[in-house]
Design a protein around this motif. Structure first.
Motif, mmCIF file in Angstrom:
data_model
loop_
_atom_site.group_PDB
_atom_site.id
_atom_site.type_symbol
_atom_site.label_atom_id
_atom_site.label_comp_id
_atom_site.label_asym_id
_atom_site.label_seq_id
_atom_site.Cartn_x
_atom_site.Cartn_y
_atom_site.Cartn_z
ATOM 1 N N PHE A 15 0.954 -1.419 0.098
ATOM 2 C CA PHE A 15 0.022 -0.211 0.381
ATOM 3 C C PHE A 15 0.489 0.956 -0.028
ATOM 4 O O PHE A 15 0.603 2.075 -0.890
ATOM 5 C CB PHE A 15 -0.760 -0.106 1.913
ATOM 6 N N LEU A 16 2.231 1.683 0.955
ATOM 7 C CA LEU A 16 2.818 3.095 1.262
ATOM 8 C C LEU A 16 3.749 2.636 -0.569
ATOM 9 O O LEU A 16 3.702 3.708 -1.153
ATOM 10 C CB LEU A 16 4.120 2.084 2.260
ATOM 11 N N VAL A 17 4.015 1.659 -0.722
ATOM 12 C CA VAL A 17 4.600 1.476 -1.762
ATOM 13 C C VAL A 17 3.551 2.503 -3.564
ATOM 14 O O VAL A 17 4.151 3.216 -4.727
ATOM 15 C CB VAL A 17 5.238 0.361 -2.911
ATOM 16 N N LEU A 18 2.473 1.832 -3.505
ATOM 17 C CA LEU A 18 1.714 2.006 -4.445
ATOM 18 C C LEU A 18 0.987 3.591 -4.050
ATOM 19 O O LEU A 18 1.001 4.451 -5.284
ATOM 20 C CB LEU A 18 0.307 0.819 -4.713
ATOM 21 N N ILE A 19 0.927 3.547 -2.889
ATOM 22 C CA ILE A 19 0.103 5.112 -2.804
ATOM 23 C C ILE A 19 0.991 6.184 -2.975
ATOM 24 O O ILE A 19 1.276 7.277 -3.276
ATOM 25 C CB ILE A 19 -1.007 4.697 -1.053
ATOM 26 N N GLY A 20 2.489 5.396 -2.372
ATOM 27 C CA GLY A 20 3.199 6.629 -2.684
ATOM 28 C C GLY A 20 4.089 6.570 -3.597
ATOM 29 O O GLY A 20 4.259 8.054 -4.183
ATOM 30 N N GLY A 21 4.194 5.865 -4.281
ATOM 31 C CA GLY A 21 4.758 6.125 -6.300
ATOM 32 C C GLY A 21 3.876 6.797 -6.865
ATOM 33 O O GLY A 21 3.892 7.274 -7.464
ATOM 34 N N SER A 64 6.747 11.064 -1.617
ATOM 35 C CA SER A 64 8.355 9.963 -1.744
ATOM 36 C C SER A 64 8.353 9.287 0.172
ATOM 37 O O SER A 64 9.143 8.142 -0.595
ATOM 38 C CB SER A 64 9.267 10.708 -2.138
ATOM 39 N N VAL A 65 8.315 9.604 0.968
ATOM 40 C CA VAL A 65 9.167 9.059 2.064
ATOM 41 C C VAL A 65 7.880 7.700 2.678
ATOM 42 O O VAL A 65 8.494 7.164 2.740
ATOM 43 C CB VAL A 65 8.544 9.963 3.289
ATOM 44 N N GLU A 66 6.561 8.011 2.386
ATOM 45 C CA GLU A 66 6.116 6.335 1.995
ATOM 46 C C GLU A 66 6.480 5.763 1.466
ATOM 47 O O GLU A 66 6.708 4.129 1.980
ATOM 48 C CB GLU A 66 4.726 6.950 1.687
ATOM 49 N N PHE A 67 6.619 5.545 -0.404
ATOM 50 C CA PHE A 67 7.514 4.733 -0.765
ATOM 51 C C PHE A 67 7.969 4.301 0.145
ATOM 52 O O PHE A 67 8.330 2.966 -0.912
ATOM 53 C CB PHE A 67 7.079 5.830 -2.541
ATOM 54 N N GLY A 68 9.542 5.243 0.215
ATOM 55 C CA GLY A 68 10.368 4.295 0.580
ATOM 56 C C GLY A 68 10.399 3.777 1.938
ATOM 57 O O GLY A 68 11.495 2.270 2.170
ATOM 58 N N PHE A 69 9.174 3.980 2.419
ATOM 59 C CA PHE A 69 9.887 4.024 3.549
ATOM 60 C C PHE A 69 8.772 1.777 3.262
ATOM 61 O O PHE A 69 9.484 0.789 3.830
ATOM 62 C CB PHE A 69 8.792 3.885 5.273
ATOM 63 N N GLY A 70 7.739 1.522 2.284
ATOM 64 C CA GLY A 70 7.406 0.864 2.034
ATOM 65 C C GLY A 70 8.108 0.228 1.454
ATOM 66 O O GLY A 70 8.159 -1.091 1.542
ATOM 67 N N PHE A 89 13.792 -0.465 14.217
ATOM 68 C CA PHE A 89 13.146 1.017 13.263
ATOM 69 C C PHE A 89 12.227 0.884 12.288
ATOM 70 O O PHE A 89 11.622 2.123 12.752
ATOM 71 C CB PHE A 89 14.871 0.674 12.747
ATOM 72 N N PHE A 90 11.957 -0.222 12.506
ATOM 73 C CA PHE A 90 10.409 -0.048 11.156
ATOM 74 C C PHE A 90 9.755 0.051 12.132
ATOM 75 O O PHE A 90 8.663 0.425 11.824
ATOM 76 C CB PHE A 90 10.266 -1.600 10.623
ATOM 77 N N LEU A 91 9.510 -0.947 13.362
ATOM 78 C CA LEU A 91 8.200 -0.883 14.317
ATOM 79 C C LEU A 91 8.116 1.171 15.221
ATOM 80 O O LEU A 91 6.957 1.594 15.314
ATOM 81 C CB LEU A 91 7.868 -1.613 15.364
ATOM 82 N N GLY A 92 9.407 1.448 14.670
ATOM 83 C CA GLY A 92 9.179 2.502 15.735
ATOM 84 C C GLY A 92 8.628 3.707 14.751
ATOM 85 O O GLY A 92 7.982 4.051 15.059
ATOM 86 N N ILE A 93 9.092 3.374 13.239
ATOM 87 C CA ILE A 93 8.308 4.410 12.511
ATOM 88 C C ILE A 93 6.702 4.217 12.565
ATOM 89 O O ILE A 93 6.336 5.356 12.033
ATOM 90 C CB ILE A 93 9.085 4.338 10.858
ATOM 91 N N MET A 94 7.021 3.131 12.172
ATOM 92 C CA MET A 94 5.097 2.739 12.305
ATOM 93 C C MET A 94 4.377 3.038 13.257
ATOM 94 O O MET A 94 3.185 4.151 12.940
ATOM 95 C CB MET A 94 4.809 1.195 12.263
ATOM 96 N N LEU A 95 5.204 3.262 14.273
ATOM 97 C CA LEU A 95 4.118 3.942 15.891
ATOM 98 C C LEU A 95 4.150 5.377 15.981
ATOM 99 O O LEU A 95 2.531 5.841 15.656
ATOM 100 C CB LEU A 95 5.215 3.274 17.225
#
Length: 142
Positions: A15-21, A64-70, A89-95
């Motif tokens: 979702f992040l890759v698609l919605i961000g990209g 682009s940040v959404e895309f990069g995180f996905g 790192f991953f869970l921290g950004i999500m939270l």
């Protein structure tokens, strides 16, 4: 639990890759989706060219940040579930993203229903990944 985790993890990252990209690249050309309030509001606002360019610049940056995180999640899935540093790192950004939505609810006011839904969805996915990763970190395998 593994199946629920995999569905949640991949759905979130894709979702992040698609919605961000896709939205980051194409929204200014095609127009925003109905729940994309920021872009919808910007397109309806009668502002000068420089302000519009600045707003779209910021919008594309956020996407682009959404895309990069996905993409990070998809590329480093194995490490996220087997190495504490990647996992935290991953869970921290999500939270942090979810906590920002909650903070905004109390500071800025009640958003549209889609954004309230995202609070619960993102928090649920975060919890699923957290719980499943406690097992994988302990076992150091998927």
């Amino acid at each position: 639990m593994k199946i629920i985790n995999n569905i949640s993890f991949y759905a979130y990252c894709l979702f992040l890759v698609l919605i961000g990209g896709v939205l980051g690249l194409l929204v200014p050309k095609w127009g925003p989706l109905s729940f994309e309030v920021y872009a919808t509001t910007i397109f309806k606002t009668n502002i000068d060219h420089e302000s519009m360019a600045s707003a779209l610049n910021q919008y594309r940056f956020m996407k682009s940040v959404e895309f990069g995180f996905g993409l990070f999640g998809l590329l480093f899935r194995q490490e996220i579930y087997t190495q504490k540093k990647f996992n935290y790192f991953f869970l921290g950004i999500m939270l942090l993203g979810t906590l920002e939505r909650i903070l905004s609810y109390f500071v800025d006011g009640k958003p549209r229903p889609a954004y309230i839904f995202f609070i619960f969805l993102e928090l649920s996915i975060w919890l699923i990944i957290l719980l499943y990763s406690r097992v994988t970190l302990k076992n150091k395998r998927l």
